[in-house]
Motif scaffolding. Structure first.
Motif: not given
Length: 179
Positions: A103-109, A140-145
Motif C-alpha cells: 500500500d502507499d501510506v500506512l496510517f491507522s492500520g 496507528r489505531h491498530l497494532p500493525i507495523q
C-alpha cells in the motif's frame, strides 16, 4: 492549505530500488511469494515494484494481484456517501504462499486489517508481510507495523500525506499538506 514536498521523483525511484532489493533478499526468486497491491493507491506502487523486479532484477514468474478491500472496511457503512468499489484481480491462490501486501501510506492500520480479512478468500497464506511507501508511525489505531517501509513520516493528525503517481497525477512526489 500549504503543501510541502517530502519526496520528489528521484527520491521515490531510489526508494523503489531499495524496496525491490529488500524483497529479493527475503524472497530470492519469488517462487513461493506473491505480491498483492491494495486498490486503488497501493496498486500503483505494486505495479511499479513488479515492473522493477522483472526488468531490472530479472525476476521471472512474479505473481502480482490487486485487491479491493472496500466491503471489508469497518467504516464501510458509516460514510454519508457510498464507497465506490474498484476491482480485485487475483488469478491465483495464496494457499501456503508468502504474501506481501503493498500500500502507499500506512496510517491507522484499518486498510491493512481489512486486507488481512479479504485475503482469506483466496486461501490461507503461509506468511503475510506488509510493504508501504510511507509509514505514518504516530497515527496507528491498530497494532500493525510494516516489514518494509520507504520512508517514515512523523505527521500530526491535522497533516495529510499525499502520494502523487505519474500514472494519474503526471509526476511522482509525496507531499505533506497542512489542513
Amino acid at each position: 492549505m500549504s503543501k510541502k514536498t517530502l519526496l520528489n521523483s528521484k527520491d521515490i525511484e531510489i526508494i523503489l530500488h531499495r524496496l525491490a532489493c529488500q524483497l529479493i533478499e527475503n524472497h530470492n526468486d519469488f517462487s513461493n511469494t506473491v505480491l498483492i497491491g491494495l486498490q486503488p493507491r497501493g496498486a500503483y506502487l505494486a505495479n511499479r515494484l513488479a515492473d522493477l523486479l522483472k526488468t531490472d532484477y530479472h525476476i521471472k514468474d512474479l505473481q502480482l494481484g490487486l485487491l479491493d478491500i472496500t466491503f471489508y472496511r469497518d467504516d464501510f457503512r458509516r460514510r454519508e456517501e457510498p464507497l465506490a468499489a474498484t476491482s480485485t484481480n487475483i488469478n491465483f491462490l495464496v494457499e501456503d504462499k508468502k504474501v506481501v501486501i503493498i500500500d502507499d501510506v500506512l496510517f491507522s492500520g484499518r486498510s491493512v486489517r481489512a486486507a488481512l480479512t479479504a485475503i482469506q478468500s483466496f486461501g490461507r497464506p503461509k506468511n503475510i508481510e506488509l510493504l508501504v511507501l510511507i509509514d505514518r508511525r504516530f497515527s496507528r489505531h491498530l497494532p500493525i507495523q510494516p516489514n518494509y517501509r520507504g520512508r517514515q513520516v512523523d505527521a500530526i493528525n491535522e497533516e495529510k500525506v499525499l502520494v502523487s503517481w505519474k500514472e494519474t497525477d503526471h509526476k511522482d512526489a509525496v507531499y505533506i499538506e497542512q489542513r
